[in-house]
Design an enzyme around this catalytic site. Structure first.
Site, PDB file in Angstrom:
ATOM      1  CB  SER A  26      -5.082  -6.192  11.155  1.00 51.02           C
ATOM      2  OG  SER A  26      -6.416  -6.140  10.683  1.00 51.02           O
ATOM      3  CG  MET A  48     -10.446   0.642  -2.015  1.00 53.24           C
ATOM      4  SD  MET A  48      -9.026  -0.285  -1.394  1.00 53.24           S
ATOM      5  CE  MET A  48      -8.967   0.271   0.315  1.00 53.24           C
ATOM      6  CG  MET A  66      -4.535   3.932  -1.678  1.00 58.56           C
ATOM      7  SD  MET A  66      -4.875   3.364   0.001  1.00 58.56           S
ATOM      8  CE  MET A  66      -3.528   2.192   0.207  1.00 58.56           C
ATOM      9  CG  ASP A  92      -7.163  -3.543   0.434  1.00 53.19           C
ATOM     10  OD1 ASP A  92      -7.172  -3.933   1.619  1.00 53.19           O
ATOM     11  OD2 ASP A  92      -6.312  -2.760  -0.027  1.00 53.19           O
ATOM     12  N   GLY A 109     -10.803  -5.127   5.696  1.00 51.90           N
ATOM     13  CA  GLY A 109     -11.593  -5.864   6.665  1.00 51.90           C
ATOM     14  C   GLY A 109     -11.778  -7.340   6.350  1.00 51.90           C
ATOM     15  CG  ASP A 162      -2.016  -1.003   1.137  1.00 58.54           C
ATOM     16  OD1 ASP A 162      -2.744  -0.996   0.132  1.00 58.54           O
ATOM     17  OD2 ASP A 162      -2.165  -1.822   2.067  1.00 58.54           O
ATOM     18  N   GLY A 199      -5.273   1.041   8.028  1.00 54.35           N
ATOM     19  CA  GLY A 199      -5.589  -0.359   8.229  1.00 54.35           C
ATOM     20  C   GLY A 199      -6.526  -0.551   9.412  1.00 54.35           C
TER      21      GLY A 199
END
Length: 216
Positions: A199, A138, A67, A176, A178, A34, A145
């Site tokens: 995560s 997204m 991004m 991308d 969660g 990212d 994050g």
């Protein structure tokens, strides 16, 4: 079957080489990188020198998500640094520049794609569908994050998958934000075949098992 792209945004940057090697050892398919500029999104992450530094660390494809504002200015440098996929936001520039950026990425021998933020409709992808090797949807607001998964993005995923079946069936549909041991299933059901996990991957007690779960 789906593919998994652990995001190094959630890695231990003091031990980044170790964590990237771990991604490969655990059977993942991509390393998701990212790139944030503090302008297009409010956070700043890493840039071209880090991509260049991590390229020799793994044989996995580097999935570089830009991004950044007006990505056409930097796509060549990211390809030369070692990216295998470069995805750019449709919201980050004018359509003609986005089309030119996709062409530039392909001309350099790299795979190219676009990214849609949560509030951007699937229809915004239409001008670019034939040029995409990947479309990233997204399921959180880009920039940080650890956000909660937005399940209401799944119809967008399905719409894109249905379009691409006819227009560009080899295009990957990536999700991308969660993605975890629960939400991965609904993403695959909607038509996604590449799932980014940050995560959830790095906090997993058994990372190899988590990879297999997402891929199943």
């Amino acid at each position: 079957m789906a593919m998994i792209a652990p995001s190094i945004l959630s890695a231990d940057f003091a031990n980044l080489e170790r964590d990237i090697r771990n991604i490969e050892e655990n059977g993942a398919d991509f390393v998701h990188v990212d790139i944030m500029d503090g302008i297009f999104v409010p956070n700043i992450s890493i840039g071209i020198p880090v991509v260049k530094a991590i390229r020799p660390v793994t044989k996995l494809p580097l999935d570089v998500h830009l991004m950044i504002d007006r990505p056409i200015r930097y796509v060549e440098e990211f390809v030369k640094a070692g990216a295998d996929f470069v995805t750019i936001h449709v919201e980050a520039d004018q359509p003609q520049n986005t089309l030119e950026a996709l062409d530039k990425i392909h001309a350099l021998g790299c795979k190219a794609g676009i990214v849609l933020k949560p509030k951007t409709p699937a229809e915004a992808a239409i001008p670019y569908l034939e040029k995409c090797d990947m479309i990233l949807v997204m399921t959180v607001e880009p920039g940080f994050g650890g956000q909660s998964f937005m399940a209401d993005m799944m119809p967008k995923v399905t719409k894109l998958r249905n379009w691409m079946q006819d227009i560009n069936p080899n295009c990957l549909i990536e999700v991308d934000g969660g993605v975890d041991s629960k939400t991965h299933a609904v993403c695959k059901e909607a038509g996604a075949n590449v799932l980014v996990a940050g995560s959830a991957y790095f906090k997993a007690t058994d990372r190899a098992a988590f990879v297999k779960l997402v891929q199943s």
